[in-house]
Scaffold this active site. Structure first.
Site, PDB file in Angstrom:
ATOM      1  N   HIS A  52       0.848  -1.189   0.000  1.00  0.00           N
ATOM      2  CA  HIS A  52       0.000   0.000   0.000  1.00  0.00           C
ATOM      3  C   HIS A  52       0.889   1.247   0.000  1.00  0.00           C
ATOM      4  O   HIS A  52       2.108   1.157   0.165  1.00  0.00           O
ATOM      5  CB  HIS A  52      -0.942  -0.003   1.219  1.00  0.00           C
ATOM      6  CG  HIS A  52      -0.259   0.048   2.544  1.00  0.00           C
ATOM      7  ND1 HIS A  52      -0.253  -1.004   3.432  1.00  0.00           N
ATOM      8  CD2 HIS A  52       0.454   1.028   3.152  1.00  0.00           C
ATOM      9  CE1 HIS A  52       0.420  -0.671   4.515  1.00  0.00           C
ATOM     10  NE2 HIS A  52       0.871   0.556   4.373  1.00  0.00           N
TER      11      HIS A  52
HETATM   12  P1  TYD Z   1      -2.464  -3.613   7.481  1.00  0.00           P
HETATM   13  O1  TYD Z   1      -2.304  -2.181   7.093  1.00  0.00           O
HETATM   14  O2  TYD Z   1      -3.183  -4.496   6.520  1.00  0.00           O
HETATM   15  O3  TYD Z   1      -1.060  -4.257   7.817  1.00  0.00           O
HETATM   16  P2  TYD Z   1       0.261  -4.306   6.894  1.00  0.00           P
HETATM   17  O4  TYD Z   1       0.289  -3.034   6.128  1.00  0.00           O
HETATM   18  O5  TYD Z   1       1.379  -4.457   7.840  1.00  0.00           O
HETATM   19  O6  TYD Z   1       0.179  -5.499   6.000  1.00  0.00           O
HETATM   20  O7  TYD Z   1      -3.177  -3.631   8.890  1.00  0.00           O
HETATM   21  C1  TYD Z   1      -3.784  -4.796   9.403  1.00  0.00           C
HETATM   22  C2  TYD Z   1      -4.997  -4.382  10.204  1.00  0.00           C
HETATM   23  O8  TYD Z   1      -4.599  -3.639  11.348  1.00  0.00           O
HETATM   24  C3  TYD Z   1      -5.965  -3.508   9.416  1.00  0.00           C
HETATM   25  O9  TYD Z   1      -7.286  -3.924   9.739  1.00  0.00           O
HETATM   26  C4  TYD Z   1      -5.738  -2.129   9.968  1.00  0.00           C
HETATM   27  C5  TYD Z   1      -5.302  -2.401  11.392  1.00  0.00           C
HETATM   28  N1  TYD Z   1      -4.412  -1.369  11.975  1.00  0.00           N
HETATM   29  C6  TYD Z   1      -4.841  -0.615  13.058  1.00  0.00           C
HETATM   30  O10 TYD Z   1      -5.983  -0.773  13.550  1.00  0.00           O
HETATM   31  N2  TYD Z   1      -4.011   0.318  13.601  1.00  0.00           N
HETATM   32  C7  TYD Z   1      -2.754   0.534  13.098  1.00  0.00           C
HETATM   33  O11 TYD Z   1      -2.000   1.400  13.609  1.00  0.00           O
HETATM   34  C8  TYD Z   1      -2.327  -0.242  11.956  1.00  0.00           C
HETATM   35  C9  TYD Z   1      -0.950  -0.033  11.353  1.00  0.00           C
HETATM   36  C10 TYD Z   1      -3.181  -1.188  11.439  1.00  0.00           C
END
Ligand code: TYD
Length: 136
Positions: A52
């Site tokens: 992303h």
């Molecule tokens: P995601 O962005 O998909 O993780 P990565 O980019 O590491 O693969 O995040 C996973 C889940 O966690 C998503 O539902 C959003 C949530 N999240 C939070 O609630 N707070 C946060 O600070 C972060 C980074 C993610």
């Protein structure tokens, strides 16, 4: 923002016979005020995450244990960085697409961020990222 803005930041390392200590201080050895810290752990070996970009959020990613392979993409150029030292962080600016692979068992990724969590700041589709760059 381009991948040239995504630089490695070396933290101080205080070493003695008991081991090493590094520290992070807002607006001192990192270029922003920390509003959020999160960490990712117990990730299967070679699992990829992230995939992303962010519209406004700036972050610094640390690999406190193990090894991370990070591919940064500003829409025109890409660069790959291996992060495997707990005293080194990678500044990832907004408007940069990032893919992160967890290369070793027990890799521990810690991220410091300059904004609170906001799902509206994410761009999770590469085509939307390219469109976003054209109008911003
Ligand atoms: P995601 O962005 O998909 O993780 P990565 O980019 O590491 O693969 O995040 C996973 C889940 O966690 C998503 O539902 C959003 C949530 N999240 C939070 O609630 N707070 C946060 O600070 C972060 C980074 C993610």
């Amino acid at each position: 923002m381009s991948i040239a803005d995504c630089i490695l930041i070396k933290l101080p390392e205080i070493k003695d016979s008991r081991g090493n200590l590094s520290f992070i201080e807002s607006n001192k050895n990192i270029p922003f005020e920390i509003k959020r810290i999160y960490y990712i752990y117990e990730v299967p070996v070679n699992q990829e995450r992230a995939a992303h970009a962010h519209k406004e959020l700036n972050q610094i990613i640390f690999c406190l244990s193990g090894s991370l392979e990070i591919v940064l993409d500003d829409g025109s150029n890409k660069k790959t960085i291996i992060l495997d030292s707990p005293s080194e962080g990678l500044f990832m600016s907004s408007k940069i697409w990032r893919d992160i692979k967890f290369c070793k068992k027990s890799s521990l990724c810690m991220v410091v961020a300059d904004q609170y969590y906001d799902e509206n700041d994410y761009i999770r589709e590469y085509e939307l990222f390219k469109n976003f760059l054209q109008i911003n």
